[in-house]
Design a protein around this motif. Structure first.
Motif, PDB file in Angstrom:
ATOM      1  N   ASN A 290      14.173 -12.675 -18.273  1.00  9.18           N
ATOM      2  CA  ASN A 290      13.930 -11.382 -17.654  1.00  9.18           C
ATOM      3  C   ASN A 290      14.388 -10.270 -18.588  1.00  9.18           C
ATOM      4  O   ASN A 290      13.703  -9.263 -18.777  1.00  9.18           O
ATOM      5  CB  ASN A 290      14.661 -11.314 -16.315  1.00  9.18           C
ATOM      6  CG  ASN A 290      14.505  -9.983 -15.628  1.00  9.18           C
ATOM      7  OD1 ASN A 290      13.395  -9.471 -15.509  1.00  9.18           O
ATOM      8  ND2 ASN A 290      15.600  -9.409 -15.194  1.00  9.18           N
ATOM      9  N   SER A 291      15.578 -10.465 -19.176  1.00  8.82           N
ATOM     10  CA  SER A 291      16.109  -9.548 -20.174  1.00  8.82           C
ATOM     11  C   SER A 291      17.232 -10.260 -20.910  1.00  8.82           C
ATOM     12  O   SER A 291      17.782 -11.252 -20.436  1.00  8.82           O
ATOM     13  CB  SER A 291      16.628  -8.243 -19.537  1.00  8.82           C
ATOM     14  OG  SER A 291      17.649  -8.519 -18.598  1.00  8.82           O
ATOM     15  N   VAL A 292      17.583  -9.742 -22.099  1.00 15.16           N
ATOM     16  CA  VAL A 292      18.686 -10.294 -22.888  1.00 15.16           C
ATOM     17  C   VAL A 292      19.686  -9.171 -23.136  1.00 15.16           C
ATOM     18  O   VAL A 292      19.350  -8.144 -23.731  1.00 15.16           O
ATOM     19  CB  VAL A 292      18.194 -10.899 -24.215  1.00 15.16           C
ATOM     20  CG1 VAL A 292      19.375 -11.427 -25.022  1.00 15.16           C
ATOM     21  CG2 VAL A 292      17.190 -12.016 -23.961  1.00 15.16           C
ATOM     22  N   LEU A 293      20.915  -9.375 -22.684  1.00 16.45           N
ATOM     23  CA  LEU A 293      21.950  -8.343 -22.708  1.00 16.45           C
ATOM     24  C   LEU A 293      22.977  -8.635 -23.802  1.00 16.45           C
ATOM     25  O   LEU A 293      23.221  -9.779 -24.162  1.00 16.45           O
ATOM     26  CB  LEU A 293      22.672  -8.293 -21.362  1.00 16.45           C
ATOM     27  CG  LEU A 293      21.806  -8.343 -20.094  1.00 16.45           C
ATOM     28  CD1 LEU A 293      22.707  -8.352 -18.865  1.00 16.45           C
ATOM     29  CD2 LEU A 293      20.837  -7.178 -20.044  1.00 16.45           C
ATOM     30  N   TRP A 294      23.594  -7.568 -24.308  1.00 17.04           N
ATOM     31  CA  TRP A 294      24.732  -7.729 -25.206  1.00 17.04           C
ATOM     32  C   TRP A 294      25.747  -6.647 -24.880  1.00 17.04           C
ATOM     33  O   TRP A 294      25.397  -5.613 -24.292  1.00 17.04           O
ATOM     34  CB  TRP A 294      24.297  -7.654 -26.679  1.00 17.04           C
ATOM     35  CG  TRP A 294      23.974  -6.270 -27.176  1.00 17.04           C
ATOM     36  CD1 TRP A 294      22.866  -5.516 -26.876  1.00 17.04           C
ATOM     37  CD2 TRP A 294      24.777  -5.473 -28.046  1.00 17.04           C
ATOM     38  NE1 TRP A 294      22.929  -4.299 -27.513  1.00 17.04           N
ATOM     39  CE2 TRP A 294      24.086  -4.239 -28.238  1.00 17.04           C
ATOM     40  CE3 TRP A 294      25.992  -5.658 -28.690  1.00 17.04           C
ATOM     41  CZ2 TRP A 294      24.593  -3.227 -29.040  1.00 17.04           C
ATOM     42  CZ3 TRP A 294      26.491  -4.639 -29.488  1.00 17.04           C
ATOM     43  CH2 TRP A 294      25.786  -3.437 -29.658  1.00 17.04           C
TER      44      TRP A 294
ATOM     45  N   LEU B  39      27.664 -17.477 -29.486  1.00 12.66           N
ATOM     46  CA  LEU B  39      27.411 -17.780 -30.897  1.00 12.66           C
ATOM     47  C   LEU B  39      28.260 -16.816 -31.714  1.00 12.66           C
ATOM     48  O   LEU B  39      27.890 -15.672 -31.934  1.00 12.66           O
ATOM     49  CB  LEU B  39      25.919 -17.625 -31.227  1.00 12.66           C
ATOM     50  CG  LEU B  39      25.007 -18.709 -30.646  1.00 12.66           C
ATOM     51  CD1 LEU B  39      23.551 -18.254 -30.665  1.00 12.66           C
ATOM     52  CD2 LEU B  39      25.153 -20.003 -31.423  1.00 12.66           C
ATOM     53  N   CYS B  40      29.419 -17.291 -32.147  1.00  9.50           N
ATOM     54  CA  CYS B  40      30.383 -16.445 -32.817  1.00  9.50           C
ATOM     55  C   CYS B  40      31.110 -17.254 -33.889  1.00  9.50           C
ATOM     56  O   CYS B  40      30.908 -18.468 -33.985  1.00  9.50           O
ATOM     57  CB  CYS B  40      31.384 -15.881 -31.801  1.00  9.50           C
ATOM     58  SG  CYS B  40      32.446 -17.136 -31.027  1.00  9.50           S
ATOM     59  N   PRO B  41      31.949 -16.638 -34.719  1.00 11.93           N
ATOM     60  CA  PRO B  41      32.742 -17.414 -35.677  1.00 11.93           C
ATOM     61  C   PRO B  41      33.587 -18.452 -34.946  1.00 11.93           C
ATOM     62  O   PRO B  41      34.113 -18.177 -33.852  1.00 11.93           O
ATOM     63  CB  PRO B  41      33.603 -16.350 -36.351  1.00 11.93           C
ATOM     64  CG  PRO B  41      32.818 -15.085 -36.229  1.00 11.93           C
ATOM     65  CD  PRO B  41      32.141 -15.190 -34.901  1.00 11.93           C
TER      66      PRO B  41
ATOM     67  N   GLY C 272      22.774 -13.332 -21.422  1.00 13.92           N
ATOM     68  CA  GLY C 272      23.746 -12.539 -22.155  1.00 13.92           C
ATOM     69  C   GLY C 272      24.083 -13.219 -23.463  1.00 13.92           C
ATOM     70  O   GLY C 272      24.286 -14.423 -23.494  1.00 13.92           O
ATOM     71  N   ILE C 273      24.141 -12.464 -24.545  1.00 13.12           N
ATOM     72  CA  ILE C 273      24.537 -13.002 -25.842  1.00 13.12           C
ATOM     73  C   ILE C 273      25.886 -12.409 -26.216  1.00 13.12           C
ATOM     74  O   ILE C 273      26.067 -11.186 -26.215  1.00 13.12           O
ATOM     75  CB  ILE C 273      23.470 -12.734 -26.940  1.00 13.12           C
ATOM     76  CG1 ILE C 273      23.962 -13.203 -28.312  1.00 13.12           C
ATOM     77  CG2 ILE C 273      23.066 -11.264 -26.984  1.00 13.12           C
ATOM     78  CD1 ILE C 273      24.109 -14.690 -28.453  1.00 13.12           C
ATOM     79  N   LEU C 274      26.832 -13.274 -26.528  1.00 13.58           N
ATOM     80  CA  LEU C 274      28.174 -12.832 -26.921  1.00 13.58           C
ATOM     81  C   LEU C 274      28.256 -12.774 -28.443  1.00 13.58           C
ATOM     82  O   LEU C 274      27.881 -13.727 -29.132  1.00 13.58           O
ATOM     83  CB  LEU C 274      29.228 -13.796 -26.371  1.00 13.58           C
ATOM     84  CG  LEU C 274      29.196 -14.017 -24.850  1.00 13.58           C
ATOM     85  CD1 LEU C 274      30.293 -14.987 -24.436  1.00 13.58           C
ATOM     86  CD2 LEU C 274      29.348 -12.698 -24.097  1.00 13.58           C
ATOM     87  N   HIS C 275      28.721 -11.650 -28.963  1.00  9.31           N
ATOM     88  CA  HIS C 275      28.896 -11.463 -30.413  1.00  9.31           C
ATOM     89  C   HIS C 275      27.585 -11.687 -31.172  1.00  9.31           C
ATOM     90  O   HIS C 275      27.441 -12.669 -31.908  1.00  9.31           O
ATOM     91  CB  HIS C 275      29.979 -12.401 -30.951  1.00  9.31           C
ATOM     92  CG  HIS C 275      31.351 -12.045 -30.492  1.00  9.31           C
ATOM     93  ND1 HIS C 275      32.470 -12.226 -31.261  1.00  9.31           N
ATOM     94  CD2 HIS C 275      31.811 -11.507 -29.336  1.00  9.31           C
ATOM     95  CE1 HIS C 275      33.547 -11.826 -30.599  1.00  9.31           C
ATOM     96  NE2 HIS C 275      33.156 -11.382 -29.425  1.00  9.31           N
ATOM     97  N   PRO C 276      26.616 -10.799 -31.033  1.00  9.13           N
ATOM     98  CA  PRO C 276      25.301 -10.997 -31.662  1.00  9.13           C
ATOM     99  C   PRO C 276      25.324 -10.798 -33.173  1.00  9.13           C
ATOM    100  O   PRO C 276      24.969  -9.751 -33.693  1.00  9.13           O
ATOM    101  CB  PRO C 276      24.416  -9.956 -30.973  1.00  9.13           C
ATOM    102  CG  PRO C 276      25.356  -8.866 -30.591  1.00  9.13           C
ATOM    103  CD  PRO C 276      26.656  -9.549 -30.250  1.00  9.13           C
ATOM    104  N   GLY C 277      25.773 -11.837 -33.899  1.00 13.71           N
ATOM    105  CA  GLY C 277      25.706 -11.823 -35.354  1.00 13.71           C
ATOM    106  C   GLY C 277      24.299 -12.139 -35.811  1.00 13.71           C
ATOM    107  O   GLY C 277      23.342 -12.119 -35.026  1.00 13.71           O
TER     108      GLY C 277
END
Length: 279
Positions: A27-31, A68-70, A7-12
């Motif tokens: 397997n997969s990448v979620l947002w 990965l966020c501000p 899971g990617i949080l805040h995909p900038g």
């Protein structure tokens, strides 16, 4: 081979590109689409990320979460994740102080395993290959290294202590980013007195100097909304180490003058300097 769900949080711009690299071994990448802008949605679609409607759904399905966020949002985001009872590997990859990295680990543990991370370099697109430095529990850092094996994101584990990767990131940023502010001030002063071209000529004889790259000032201005808070994190880290933080706080204050330049890819050097001089 382990094929985790990520899971990617805040995909900038950085987060989405890094997540896309992780997709090679996942397997997969979620947002999560909740609360995100149309720009974020378009970016996530461009990089082939799988949308989830709500954060709890993303967390329940994810073995590894990348934050990965501000910098200013990092701790609140971790607190929100902790509130949902996440139990996987949480990669805290933001430009924050080592002290904040430790606090975030305390928020999430013992339910989750926290890996401290620091990205140095540009997003992994168009041939760019940033380094992702890691520190934390050995088994967890090994999983993150495996996630990016054979991709444009180069990983290196520094040790088992939370805060080591954050310290390296901020130590580098303290020079690399404040030096751009000094370039802007130098060119602003030279331009005011009509000697900016002469300054370029002087700098051209010293090609190892950032003064030889004035065109980068506009890029720095467009990124200042992220860099300024990062410099505040550096200042906090310096203070915690018993070192004077004033220069970094001044750099953050200077960057705040570029608030109107946020993500302006068309900004020119003159426009950046004009904004810098505006009271």
């Amino acid at each position: 081979m382990d094929q985790p769900t990520v899971g990617i949080l805040h995909p900038g711009s950085m987060g989405a590109a890094v997540a896309a690299c992780a997709a090679k071994n996942a397997n997969s990448v979620l947002w999560c689409t909740d609360g995100r802008s149309p720009t974020s949605a378009a970016r996530a679609q461009e990089f082939g990320l799988t949308p989830m409607a709500e954060l709890p759904e993303l967390l329940n399905r994810s073995d590894i979460v990348l934050s990965l966020c501000p910098p200013a949002a990092a701790e609140d985001l971790a607190r929100e994740v902790a509130g949902h009872g996440f139990t996987g590997v949480y990669v805290e990859g933001n430009a924050i102080s080592p002290e904040r990295a430790v606090r975030i680990a305390q928020l999430l543990e013992p339910g989750a395993t926290v890996v401290d991370g620091g990205v140095i370099g540009s997003p992994p697109v168009r041939g760019k290959s940033p380094a992702l430095y890691l520190s934390g529990p050995a088994a967890a850092t090994a999983r993150v290294e495996a996630l990016f094996a054979g991709t444009a994101v180069q990983t290196r584990t520094l040790g088992t202590e939370i805060g080591q990767a954050s310290a390296l990131k901020l130590a580098y940023a303290s020079f690399q980013k404040t030096s751009r502010v000094l370039v802007a001030l130098a060119y602003g002063l030279a331009r005011e007195h009509g000697v900016d071209q002469e300054l370029i000529a002087v700098a051209a004889r010293r090609t190892d100097s950032y003064l030889s790259e004035p065109q980068y000032v506009a890029t720095a201005a467009a990124r200042a909304w992220r860099w300024g808070p990062e410099m505040e994190e550096v200042a906090d880290s310096l203070a915690a180490a018993g070192l004077p933080p004033e220069m970094l706080r001044a750099a953050a204050s200077t960057m705040a003058r570029w608030h109107d330049a946020k993500d302006d890819a068309d900004l020119t050097l003159d426009e950046a300097l004009d904004q810098l001089g505006r009271l």
